[in-house]
Design a protein around this motif. Structure first.
Motif, PDB file in Angstrom:
ATOM      1  N   ILE A 120      11.095  -7.650   7.465  1.00  0.00           N
ATOM      2  CA  ILE A 120      11.539  -7.893   6.084  1.00  0.00           C
ATOM      3  C   ILE A 120      10.387  -7.776   5.090  1.00  0.00           C
ATOM      4  N   SER A 121       9.215  -8.194   5.512  1.00  0.00           N
ATOM      5  CA  SER A 121       8.086  -8.297   4.583  1.00  0.00           C
ATOM      6  C   SER A 121       7.611  -6.994   3.918  1.00  0.00           C
ATOM      7  N   PRO A 122       7.782  -5.809   4.495  1.00  0.00           N
ATOM      8  CA  PRO A 122       7.363  -4.608   3.762  1.00  0.00           C
ATOM      9  C   PRO A 122       8.092  -4.418   2.427  1.00  0.00           C
ATOM     10  N   PHE A 123       9.261  -5.034   2.289  1.00  0.00           N
ATOM     11  CA  PHE A 123      10.011  -4.904   1.047  1.00  0.00           C
ATOM     12  C   PHE A 123       9.316  -5.583  -0.132  1.00  0.00           C
ATOM     13  N   VAL A 124       8.283  -6.382   0.132  1.00  0.00           N
ATOM     14  CA  VAL A 124       7.466  -6.947  -0.948  1.00  0.00           C
ATOM     15  C   VAL A 124       6.843  -5.812  -1.761  1.00  0.00           C
ATOM     16  N   GLY A 125       6.627  -4.676  -1.124  1.00  0.00           N
ATOM     17  CA  GLY A 125       6.073  -3.514  -1.812  1.00  0.00           C
ATOM     18  C   GLY A 125       6.932  -3.025  -2.967  1.00  0.00           C
ATOM     19  N   GLY A 147      10.212   5.232   2.840  1.00  0.00           N
ATOM     20  CA  GLY A 147       8.964   4.816   3.475  1.00  0.00           C
ATOM     21  C   GLY A 147       8.990   3.347   3.872  1.00  0.00           C
ATOM     22  N   ILE A 148       9.522   2.511   2.985  1.00  0.00           N
ATOM     23  CA  ILE A 148       9.580   1.080   3.293  1.00  0.00           C
ATOM     24  C   ILE A 148      10.584   0.811   4.410  1.00  0.00           C
ATOM     25  N   ILE A 149      11.695   1.515   4.402  1.00  0.00           N
ATOM     26  CA  ILE A 149      12.678   1.336   5.485  1.00  0.00           C
ATOM     27  C   ILE A 149      12.063   1.739   6.827  1.00  0.00           C
ATOM     28  N   ALA A 150      11.363   2.866   6.842  1.00  0.00           N
ATOM     29  CA  ALA A 150      10.708   3.291   8.089  1.00  0.00           C
ATOM     30  C   ALA A 150       9.640   2.289   8.516  1.00  0.00           C
ATOM     31  N   THR A 151       8.880   1.794   7.563  1.00  0.00           N
ATOM     32  CA  THR A 151       7.860   0.789   7.867  1.00  0.00           C
ATOM     33  C   THR A 151       8.497  -0.486   8.392  1.00  0.00           C
ATOM     34  N   ALA A 152       9.611  -0.892   7.777  1.00  0.00           N
ATOM     35  CA  ALA A 152      10.304  -2.115   8.209  1.00  0.00           C
ATOM     36  C   ALA A 152      10.824  -1.985   9.639  1.00  0.00           C
ATOM     37  N   ILE A 153      11.406  -0.845   9.950  1.00  0.00           N
ATOM     38  CA  ILE A 153      11.921  -0.631  11.305  1.00  0.00           C
ATOM     39  C   ILE A 153      10.764  -0.581  12.302  1.00  0.00           C
ATOM     40  N   SER A 154       9.717   0.146  11.957  1.00  0.00           N
ATOM     41  CA  SER A 154       8.546   0.235  12.828  1.00  0.00           C
ATOM     42  C   SER A 154       7.924  -1.145  13.033  1.00  0.00           C
ATOM     43  N   SER A 155       7.796  -1.891  11.962  1.00  0.00           N
ATOM     44  CA  SER A 155       7.202  -3.232  12.039  1.00  0.00           C
ATOM     45  C   SER A 155       8.041  -4.158  12.909  1.00  0.00           C
ATOM     46  N   LEU A 170       0.829  -1.216   0.000  1.00  0.00           N
ATOM     47  CA  LEU A 170       0.000   0.000   0.000  1.00  0.00           C
ATOM     48  C   LEU A 170       0.858   1.259   0.000  1.00  0.00           C
ATOM     49  N   LEU A 171       1.960   1.241   0.732  1.00  0.00           N
ATOM     50  CA  LEU A 171       2.860   2.389   0.753  1.00  0.00           C
ATOM     51  C   LEU A 171       3.419   2.649  -0.646  1.00  0.00           C
ATOM     52  N   SER A 172       3.932   1.612  -1.284  1.00  0.00           N
ATOM     53  CA  SER A 172       4.501   1.764  -2.630  1.00  0.00           C
ATOM     54  C   SER A 172       3.449   2.210  -3.628  1.00  0.00           C
ATOM     55  N   LEU A 173       2.292   1.611  -3.535  1.00  0.00           N
ATOM     56  CA  LEU A 173       1.203   1.950  -4.451  1.00  0.00           C
ATOM     57  C   LEU A 173       0.820   3.418  -4.336  1.00  0.00           C
ATOM     58  N   SER A 174       0.657   3.895  -3.123  1.00  0.00           N
ATOM     59  CA  SER A 174       0.226   5.291  -2.948  1.00  0.00           C
ATOM     60  C   SER A 174       1.316   6.281  -3.363  1.00  0.00           C
ATOM     61  N   ILE A 175       2.556   6.017  -3.002  1.00  0.00           N
ATOM     62  CA  ILE A 175       3.637   6.940  -3.381  1.00  0.00           C
ATOM     63  C   ILE A 175       3.856   6.924  -4.893  1.00  0.00           C
ATOM     64  N   LEU A 176       3.818   5.737  -5.480  1.00  0.00           N
ATOM     65  CA  LEU A 176       4.012   5.642  -6.932  1.00  0.00           C
ATOM     66  C   LEU A 176       2.911   6.379  -7.683  1.00  0.00           C
ATOM     67  N   LEU A 177       1.670   6.141  -7.319  1.00  0.00           N
ATOM     68  CA  LEU A 177       0.563   6.831  -7.995  1.00  0.00           C
ATOM     69  C   LEU A 177       0.665   8.341  -7.824  1.00  0.00           C
ATOM     70  N   ALA A 178       0.901   8.783  -6.609  1.00  0.00           N
ATOM     71  CA  ALA A 178       1.014  10.229  -6.358  1.00  0.00           C
ATOM     72  C   ALA A 178       2.166  10.824  -7.159  1.00  0.00           C
ATOM     73  N   GLY A 179       3.293  10.129  -7.189  1.00  0.00           N
ATOM     74  CA  GLY A 179       4.456  10.635  -7.912  1.00  0.00           C
ATOM     75  C   GLY A 179       4.251  10.690  -9.406  1.00  0.00           C
ATOM     76  N   VAL A 180       3.689   9.643  -9.975  1.00  0.00           N
ATOM     77  CA  VAL A 180       3.481   9.597 -11.428  1.00  0.00           C
ATOM     78  C   VAL A 180       2.462  10.646 -11.856  1.00  0.00           C
ATOM     79  N   ILE A 181       1.360  10.745 -11.136  1.00  0.00           N
ATOM     80  CA  ILE A 181       0.322  11.720 -11.475  1.00  0.00           C
ATOM     81  C   ILE A 181       0.837  13.146 -11.326  1.00  0.00           C
ATOM     82  N   SER A 182       1.695  13.367 -10.352  1.00  0.00           N
ATOM     83  CA  SER A 182       2.246  14.712 -10.112  1.00  0.00           C
ATOM     84  C   SER A 182       3.473  14.996 -10.969  1.00  0.00           C
ATOM     85  N   HIS A 183       3.828  14.067 -11.827  1.00  0.00           N
ATOM     86  CA  HIS A 183       4.984  14.203 -12.722  1.00  0.00           C
ATOM     87  C   HIS A 183       6.292  14.417 -11.964  1.00  0.00           C
ATOM     88  N   ILE A 184       6.432  13.707 -10.860  1.00  0.00           N
ATOM     89  CA  ILE A 184       7.670  13.746 -10.083  1.00  0.00           C
ATOM     90  C   ILE A 184       8.642  12.766 -10.726  1.00  0.00           C
TER      91      ILE A 184
END
Length: 183
Positions: free
Chosen positions: A117-122, A60-68, A34-48
């Protein structure tokens, strides 16, 4: 001590590994997708540019992995301690230094590692875009990944399908909210 640790590891593999590790893998991977999906969509639509999107997803995934990892470790150690104390009250003796004590700690560490480790599936979502530059393909990879996670969780085919649908709906809601926020 080494023999107790070995016996404790065998106990964890036999009795605890399947459900708790699977649960934490599903939870962490779900967050990463979900993190990857939301950042990717926002970035592509915003032409980042892709470099900025990449940095955002990785951080984001690193922070999620540490938090998890931390969350799972704290929660599981607390739960295992409580379980051990209940057993100690029933048998009227301390179980410190026993297979049960060691297995509880090993199970908590393995759960934390799996959850971390599993958030890296994103990254599957992100790399599908990197290699194809096709947003719809990335969305499809994200939804397919969520479907597979749903099938990994639950007992029985009905429960698995129900979980799969729930996770896909969460992915669709994430995509729609991201689109609404960006536009």
């Amino acid at each position: 001590m080494a023999s107790k640790l070995y016996e404790a590891l065998k106990y964890v593999v036999k009795y605890e590994l399947k459900s708790s590790i699977r649960r934490y893998i599903v939870l962490g991977a779900f967050d990463g997708i979900l993190l990857s999906l939301s950042i990717l969509l926002a970035g592509v639509i915003s032409h980042i540019n892709l470099t900025s999107i990449s940095l955002s997803i990785y951080s984001g995934i690193i922070a999620t992995a540490i938090s998890s990892t931390w969350n799972a470790m704290v929660v599981e150690l607390g739960e295992k301690k409580t379980e051990l104390e209940k057993i100690e009250k029933q048998v009227l003796k301390s179980l410190k230094g026993t297979i049960y004590d060691y297995s509880a700690k090993i199970a908590a560490v393995l759960a934390a590692i799996a959850h971390g480790i599993s958030p890296f599936v994103g990254l599957l979502v992100f790399y599908s875009y990197v290699y194809s530059h096709d947003t719809m393909l990335s969305l499809s990879v994200g939804m397919l990944s969520l479907a597979v996670l749903g099938l990994l969780y639950g007992e029985g085919i009905k429960a698995k399908i129900y979980t799969m649908v729930q996770l896909i709906v969460a992915g669709i809601i994430t995509a729609l909210i991201t689109l609404l926020v960006i536009k």
